[in-house]
Design a protein around this motif. Structure first.
Motif, PDB file in Angstrom:
ATOM      1  N   TRP A  68       0.809  -1.221   0.000  1.00  0.00           N
ATOM      2  CA  TRP A  68       0.000   0.000   0.000  1.00  0.00           C
ATOM      3  C   TRP A  68       0.841   1.269   0.000  1.00  0.00           C
ATOM      4  O   TRP A  68       0.309   2.372   0.099  1.00  0.00           O
ATOM      5  N   GLY A  85       2.372   3.834  -1.492  1.00  0.00           N
ATOM      6  CA  GLY A  85       2.470   5.111  -2.176  1.00  0.00           C
ATOM      7  C   GLY A  85       3.613   5.242  -3.157  1.00  0.00           C
ATOM      8  O   GLY A  85       4.013   4.289  -3.826  1.00  0.00           O
ATOM      9  N   VAL A  92      -2.875  10.113   4.104  1.00  0.00           N
ATOM     10  CA  VAL A  92      -3.707   9.337   3.177  1.00  0.00           C
ATOM     11  C   VAL A  92      -4.796   8.592   3.939  1.00  0.00           C
ATOM     12  O   VAL A  92      -5.986   8.701   3.612  1.00  0.00           O
ATOM     13  N   THR A 105       2.654   9.475   3.021  1.00  0.00           N
ATOM     14  CA  THR A 105       2.101   8.246   2.449  1.00  0.00           C
ATOM     15  C   THR A 105       1.174   7.506   3.409  1.00  0.00           C
ATOM     16  O   THR A 105       0.341   6.728   2.972  1.00  0.00           O
ATOM     17  N   TYR A 164       3.214  11.343  -3.588  1.00  0.00           N
ATOM     18  CA  TYR A 164       3.473  10.421  -2.487  1.00  0.00           C
ATOM     19  C   TYR A 164       2.360   9.386  -2.298  1.00  0.00           C
ATOM     20  O   TYR A 164       2.325   8.702  -1.281  1.00  0.00           O
ATOM     21  N   ARG A 165       1.487   9.268  -3.232  1.00  0.00           N
ATOM     22  CA  ARG A 165       0.393   8.297  -3.170  1.00  0.00           C
ATOM     23  C   ARG A 165      -0.014   7.959  -4.602  1.00  0.00           C
ATOM     24  O   ARG A 165       0.339   8.677  -5.542  1.00  0.00           O
ATOM     25  N   THR A 166      -0.754   6.895  -4.774  1.00  0.00           N
ATOM     26  CA  THR A 166      -1.337   6.565  -6.066  1.00  0.00           C
ATOM     27  C   THR A 166      -2.851   6.697  -5.966  1.00  0.00           C
ATOM     28  O   THR A 166      -3.414   6.688  -4.861  1.00  0.00           O
ATOM     29  N   ASN A 189      -2.102  -0.400  -3.766  1.00  0.00           N
ATOM     30  CA  ASN A 189      -1.318   0.725  -4.308  1.00  0.00           C
ATOM     31  C   ASN A 189      -1.084   0.583  -5.811  1.00  0.00           C
ATOM     32  O   ASN A 189      -1.119   1.556  -6.537  1.00  0.00           O
ATOM     33  N   GLU A 194      -4.131   3.798  -3.903  1.00  0.00           N
ATOM     34  CA  GLU A 194      -3.989   3.931  -2.459  1.00  0.00           C
ATOM     35  C   GLU A 194      -5.049   4.877  -1.893  1.00  0.00           C
ATOM     36  O   GLU A 194      -5.659   4.601  -0.852  1.00  0.00           O
ATOM     37  N   SER A 195      -5.284   5.992  -2.564  1.00  0.00           N
ATOM     38  CA  SER A 195      -6.265   6.962  -2.083  1.00  0.00           C
ATOM     39  C   SER A 195      -7.664   6.369  -2.040  1.00  0.00           C
ATOM     40  O   SER A 195      -8.416   6.574  -1.071  1.00  0.00           O
TER      41      SER A 195
END
Length: 325
Positions: A32, A34, A91, A87, A40-42, A263, A45-46
């Motif tokens: 997970w 990021g 999030v 991350t 810092y995230r995808t 992620n 993930e969000s």
């Protein structure tokens, strides 16, 4: 097919009346971690974080199991690393997700400083990472039943992989003495557990049909322990999809869940022929549905694992039953 449809309906119904029964509920996610640069995230993930928050609030989920690759691609450097904020904290920010997180390390975490992730436990009220491997036990409300979870470090056991985004087996433990200490500890925990449900959770899979496939080290050494001590199921990540496998070997049936789509999402099933024949029961990898995770609910009579996608849709469910010990 009709059996699975009926099970799916039962699980959806149990969601709607969850507050009316006593149960232990928790979420499981893997891989997970990021991105190392902005943002810092995808998107995956969000979306997973959003749906986890929704389910936790609605169904009163008590904790989360995070199964490694917590920070892509090279872990963290120290316990002040900004990735903890960018991350993780920023999030999984829903109020409901301020509950307990129980963490193990993955291969990407071991590229960095895993001891810093352990140290972060002292800075966060929800981040629980007391050691590289550790034991958890939870009572099931309204009963004498309980769930034991053995959290393990599969990189210390088997070594790291040379490449993550191609098929690559661990290269053997960096320290054989440390590995043997953990193997002995694992067997002791499994031997001592009298829980109604006994789970083992790590990063590398025992069996997987996806990009990385089975982890031979775990097939050779962990699988016999799971069978010997009547473990309810093995939970892992590493492959970036959702899988349920059930293998009957040496007269013992074992359940395996791969939960590594929080992620990235990878559609590969190139190791379909590398697992026991007929063991792959469910495989899912759809980027358009923004990844996924698992929702677990344990009662004295059964434990249900449900895969949920990043849009909040229930994908597949499997019911497990108490151990006969």
């Amino acid at each position: 097919m009709e059996k699975h449809l009926l099970l799916f309906v039962v699980v959806l119904f149990s969601f709607s009346v969850a507050s009316a029964i006593d149960s232990l509920r928790f979420l499981v996610l893997g891989d997970w971690g990021g991105l190392p640069t902005i943002p810092y995230r995808t998107p995956v993930e969000s979306s997973v974080a959003k749906q986890m928050g929704y389910i936790t609030e609605k169904y009163d989920s008590k904790f989360n199991l995070a199964l490694g690759d917590n920070f892509y691609f090279d872990g963290v450097t120290n316990d002040d690393d900004k990735r903890f904020q960018e991350t993780f904290e920023n999030v999984f920010e829903d109020k409901s997700l301020q509950n307990a997180w129980y963490v193990v390390a993955g291969n990407h975490d071991h590229i960095g400083n895993v001891s810093a992730q352990i140290a972060y436990s002292k800075k966060s009220t929800r981040w629980n990472f007391p050691n590289y491997y550790y034991f958890l036990s939870f009572p099931i409300p309204g009963s004498n039943a309980k769930v034991d979870i053995v959290m393990i470090d599969t990189v210390l056991l088997c070594g790291n992989t040379l490449h993550d985004f191609v098929a690559s087996q661990p290269q053997g433990p960096a320290d054989k003495v440390v590995a043997e200490e953990q193997w002995n500890w694992i067997e002791q925990q499994l031997m001592n557990s009298t829980a109604d449900y006994l789970l083992v959770a790590g990063h590398f899979p025992v069996y997987s049909i996806a990009e990385h496939g089975p982890t031979q080290c775990l097939v050779d050494r962990l699988r016999p322990l799971l069978q010997k001590y009547q473990v309810t199921a093995y939970l892992c990540g590493h492959d970036h999809n959702l899988q349920y496998l059930q293998a009957t070997e040496d007269g013992v049936t074992m359940d395996y869940f791969v939960i590594g789509a929080a992620n990235f999402v990878d559609t590969s099933n190139e190791h379909a022929d590398a697992v026991p024949a007929g063991s792959s029961k469910f495989f899912w990898a759809k980027y358009a549905e923004l990844g996924g995770f698992a929702f677990a609910e344990a009662t004295p009579s059964n434990m249900t694992f449900t895969f949920v996608d990043g849009l909040g849709k229930s994908l597949y469910a499997h019911i497990l039953y108490p151990r006969k010990i």
